[in-house]
Scaffold this active site. Structure first.
Site, PDB file in Angstrom:
ATOM      1  N   LYS A  15      -1.445   6.699 -23.387  1.00  0.00           N
ATOM      2  CA  LYS A  15      -1.219   7.000 -24.808  1.00  0.00           C
ATOM      3  C   LYS A  15       0.232   6.694 -25.192  1.00  0.00           C
ATOM      4  O   LYS A  15       0.566   5.553 -25.430  1.00  0.00           O
ATOM      5  CB  LYS A  15      -1.625   8.442 -25.076  1.00  0.00           C
ATOM      6  CG  LYS A  15      -3.147   8.590 -24.939  1.00  0.00           C
ATOM      7  CD  LYS A  15      -3.641   9.943 -25.307  1.00  0.00           C
ATOM      8  CE  LYS A  15      -5.142   9.975 -25.377  1.00  0.00           C
ATOM      9  NZ  LYS A  15      -5.656  10.211 -26.725  1.00  0.00           N
ATOM     10  N   PHE A  34      -8.338  20.487 -24.017  1.00  0.00           N
ATOM     11  CA  PHE A  34      -8.814  19.114 -24.125  1.00  0.00           C
ATOM     12  C   PHE A  34     -10.087  19.031 -23.266  1.00  0.00           C
ATOM     13  O   PHE A  34     -10.231  19.776 -22.294  1.00  0.00           O
ATOM     14  CB  PHE A  34      -7.753  18.091 -23.675  1.00  0.00           C
ATOM     15  CG  PHE A  34      -8.245  16.689 -23.913  1.00  0.00           C
ATOM     16  CD1 PHE A  34      -8.399  16.223 -25.208  1.00  0.00           C
ATOM     17  CD2 PHE A  34      -8.623  15.868 -22.863  1.00  0.00           C
ATOM     18  CE1 PHE A  34      -8.923  14.956 -25.449  1.00  0.00           C
ATOM     19  CE2 PHE A  34      -9.146  14.602 -23.100  1.00  0.00           C
ATOM     20  CZ  PHE A  34      -9.293  14.145 -24.395  1.00  0.00           C
ATOM     21  N   TYR A  77       0.850  -1.203   0.000  1.00  0.00           N
ATOM     22  CA  TYR A  77       0.000   0.000   0.000  1.00  0.00           C
ATOM     23  C   TYR A  77       0.881   1.247   0.000  1.00  0.00           C
ATOM     24  O   TYR A  77       0.627   2.210  -0.715  1.00  0.00           O
ATOM     25  CB  TYR A  77      -0.910   0.002   1.235  1.00  0.00           C
ATOM     26  CG  TYR A  77      -1.877   1.162   1.239  1.00  0.00           C
ATOM     27  CD1 TYR A  77      -3.159   1.015   0.697  1.00  0.00           C
ATOM     28  CD2 TYR A  77      -1.524   2.420   1.749  1.00  0.00           C
ATOM     29  CE1 TYR A  77      -4.044   2.069   0.661  1.00  0.00           C
ATOM     30  CE2 TYR A  77      -2.405   3.467   1.712  1.00  0.00           C
ATOM     31  CZ  TYR A  77      -3.665   3.300   1.178  1.00  0.00           C
ATOM     32  OH  TYR A  77      -4.536   4.354   1.150  1.00  0.00           O
TER      33      TYR A  77
HETATM   34  N1  F0G Z   1      -4.871  15.128 -22.056  1.00  0.00           N
HETATM   35  C1  F0G Z   1      -4.911  14.688 -23.323  1.00  0.00           C
HETATM   36  C2  F0G Z   1      -4.136  15.405 -24.375  1.00  0.00           C
HETATM   37  C3  F0G Z   1      -5.673  13.557 -23.642  1.00  0.00           C
HETATM   38  O1  F0G Z   1      -5.694  13.131 -24.909  1.00  0.00           O
HETATM   39  C4  F0G Z   1      -6.391  12.894 -22.625  1.00  0.00           C
HETATM   40  C5  F0G Z   1      -7.232  11.757 -22.930  1.00  0.00           C
HETATM   41  C6  F0G Z   1      -6.323  13.391 -21.319  1.00  0.00           C
HETATM   42  C7  F0G Z   1      -5.551  14.500 -21.067  1.00  0.00           C
HETATM   43  C8  F0G Z   1      -7.065  12.734 -20.206  1.00  0.00           C
HETATM   44  O2  F0G Z   1      -6.420  11.555 -19.880  1.00  0.00           O
HETATM   45  O3  F0G Z   1      -8.106   9.773 -20.397  1.00  0.00           O
HETATM   46  O4  F0G Z   1      -6.111   9.296 -18.967  1.00  0.00           O
HETATM   47  O5  F0G Z   1      -7.952  10.693 -18.124  1.00  0.00           O
HETATM   48  N2  F0G Z   1      -7.593  11.443 -24.075  1.00  0.00           N
HETATM   49  C9  F0G Z   1      -8.422  10.295 -24.430  1.00  0.00           C
HETATM   50  C10 F0G Z   1      -8.759  10.330 -25.885  1.00  0.00           C
HETATM   51  C11 F0G Z   1      -9.621  10.136 -23.575  1.00  0.00           C
HETATM   52  O6  F0G Z   1      -9.516   9.444 -26.302  1.00  0.00           O
HETATM   53  O7  F0G Z   1      -8.273  11.175 -26.629  1.00  0.00           O
HETATM   54  P1  F0G Z   1      -7.198  10.263 -19.304  1.00  0.00           P
END
Ligand code: F0G
Length: 480
Positions: A265, A131, A79
């Site tokens: 990603k 975003f 933990y």
């Molecule tokens: N910032 C960017 C540039 C993103 O593309 C995403 C998520 C997030 C923040 C948020 O991250 O999903 O881990 O909470 N993009 C996904 C998409 C959802 O499908 O483009 P997360």
């Protein structure tokens, strides 16, 4: 890696071999019609078993490597003080050159923590482009987002290599107009997602940094898609040809005060983290982690995922991996261009984006051309993409709809996941759809949630156009 064939054609090459596979199915068109109707014409609400190719997102859907999978077996489920966390910390220190690492369960959790600490009511975050989840968290904390993407960023067809650049003249003007004390940060998003996965240049990032320094404003970088942005800098920006992806990433990160990323990603795992060299920033955010995420050495992630991020961070700086998504996307986009389908150019770093306002010029923006196109592409191919247009925008506080700058259908290309023949099939079906585009009409709401409505909202088709599409498809192809 791209290779040249003897006929002169350049194709992307898969720099991996497949060791384990997941079977996929192509449902018949009648089943797809039923599935999209019961999903409220929202591709988020389709189930995996309804799909042939899942191109909704490249988030958490990338194929893991053998090294990532085997690292997961070594995870330490303590933990507090988990060995897995210290491996991640070391990877972040090594790749990003940042000392302090805060784990969080995914990207939006990082956005939540950062907004909670730094966004005060009535203040602004200036960004190259928003975003969805970032904007939602900033607004929930009483702040507002100002987007200063350059003019080229809003043009779908362009030769501009860096459409994610911030307009630095506007940046200075905006700071002067609002006063620096009302701006809590400047946020640069790598491989800017919502304008088609478009990078910013190193030069632009440095110019933004210079202005931020002049006014003493904190700079934050969203690194969710950092390796693709670094790949574009290496392949498009003079002076970076001979630098490694890791060197470019380091140089990018040196320009900002804090980074955060969704590890779903570029890092090809699941989870998220914030990192900085400023002890003050670290000390302010850290106490929030046990409240909202979990203890400071797991942050809501499984320790298996933490192990896979640590390995994924080393993989994402390998040129063959950093560039592979972009190269397959370019191949797919070029195929669609050959068929005359309007796509965003230059092709970006997380998927191929179809310009729905050009594909479906007869559908007004408030009947969601990109949402209708997402449903239509699913119906004719069994592949799902994601609407990235006005449906993905939430209403203003007064209930008015906010029109998006662009109406895009994103077909994400998760890393190491699909083969060229699958992309060929999809390009062929989309070209058929383009020739039958007059059959598609818009969508209207049935259930509309107030925040991030695109995730779980339900819609229906205007005039039940899906049956016209069904008829035309069946007469050309039968069931599949
Ligand atoms: N910032 C960017 C540039 C993103 O593309 C995403 C998520 C997030 C923040 C948020 O991250 O999903 O881990 O909470 N993009 C996904 C998409 C959802 O499908 O483009 P997360």
């Amino acid at each position: 890696m791209e290779v040249k064939l003897s006929n002169g054609k350049v194709i992307p090459m898969e720099m991996h071999k497949i060791k384990i596979v997941q079977q996929t199915f192509l449902p018949a068109i009648e089943e797809r019609i039923e599935a999209i109707q019961s999903a409220g014409f929202n591709t988020f609400l389709l189930k995996s078993h309804n799909l042939f190719l899942d191109m909704l997102t490249d988030s958490g859907t990338n194929a893991m490597s053998d090294n990532q999978q085997s690292a997961m077996l070594l995870s330490d489920d303590a933990y507090a003080g988990s060995e897995s966390f210290y491996k991640l910390e070391e990877a972040v220190q090594d790749i990003f050159g940042l000392k302090y690492v805060i784990p969080a369960h995914q990207g939006r959790a990082c956005e939540h923590l950062i907004a909670k600490v730094f966004v005060k009511p009535g203040t602004y975050v200036i960004t190259n482009y928003h975003f969805t989840t970032t904007k939602a968290h900033i607004r929930l904390c009483g702040g507002e987002v100002i987007e200063l993407i350059g003019d080229e960023g809003r043009i779908t067809n362009s030769h501009c290599p860096f459409k994610g650049n911030m307009d630095v003249l506007e940046l200075r003007k905006t700071i002067e107009k609002l006063g620096k004390e009302r701006i809590n940060s400047i946020r640069m998003e790598a491989t800017t997602n919502l304008i088609g996965g478009q990078p910013f240049s190193m030069q632009n990032l440095k110019e933004v940094r210079k202005i931020a320094n002049e006014y003493g404003i904190m700079m934050v970088m969203d690194c969710s898609l950092i390796s693709e942005n670094a790949y574009f800098i290496k392949t498009r920006e003079p002076g970076f040809e001979d630098k490694t992806i890791k060197e470019i990433i380091r140089e990018m990160i040196e320009q900002v005060d804090m980074v955060y990323m969704s590890a779903r990603k570029s890092a090809m795992a699941r989870g998220g983290l914030i990192a900085t060299n400023h002890q003050r920033i670290f000390n302010e955010i850290l106490p929030n982690v046990p409240v909202y995420e979990g203890f400071i050495t797991y942050g809501g992630m499984s320790t298996k995922e933490i192990e896979s991020i640590a390995v994924g961070m080393y993989e994402m700086v390998d040129l063959n991996i950093a560039g592979s998504g972009a190269e397959f996307i370019r191949f797919f986009a070029n195929r669609l261009i050959e068929y005359g389908v309007p796509v965003v150019t230059p092709p970006g770093g997380l998927g191929c984006h179809i310009d729905a306002s050009k594909f479906l010029p007869n559908i007004p923006w408030n009947e969601y051309p990109a949402g209708a196109l997402a449903a239509a592409v699913y119906i004719i191919s069994g592949c799902r993409g994601m609407e990235r247009g006005s449906l993905s925008m939430d209403r203003e506080a007064d209930g008015e709809e906010e029109q998006s700058d662009m109406e895009l259908l994103r077909l994400a290309v998760p890393r190491r996941t699909f083969t060229m023949s699958q992309l060929e099939f999809l390009a062929d079906r989309i070209s058929w759809l383009y020739n039958h585009r007059d059959l598609i009409q818009g969508l209207k709401w049935v259930e509309e949630p107030p925040v991030l409505r695109f995730f779980i909202g339900r819609l229906e088709s205007i005039n039940r156009w899906e049956y016209d599409l069904l008829q035309a498809f069946q007469s050309d192809f039968g069931a599949y």
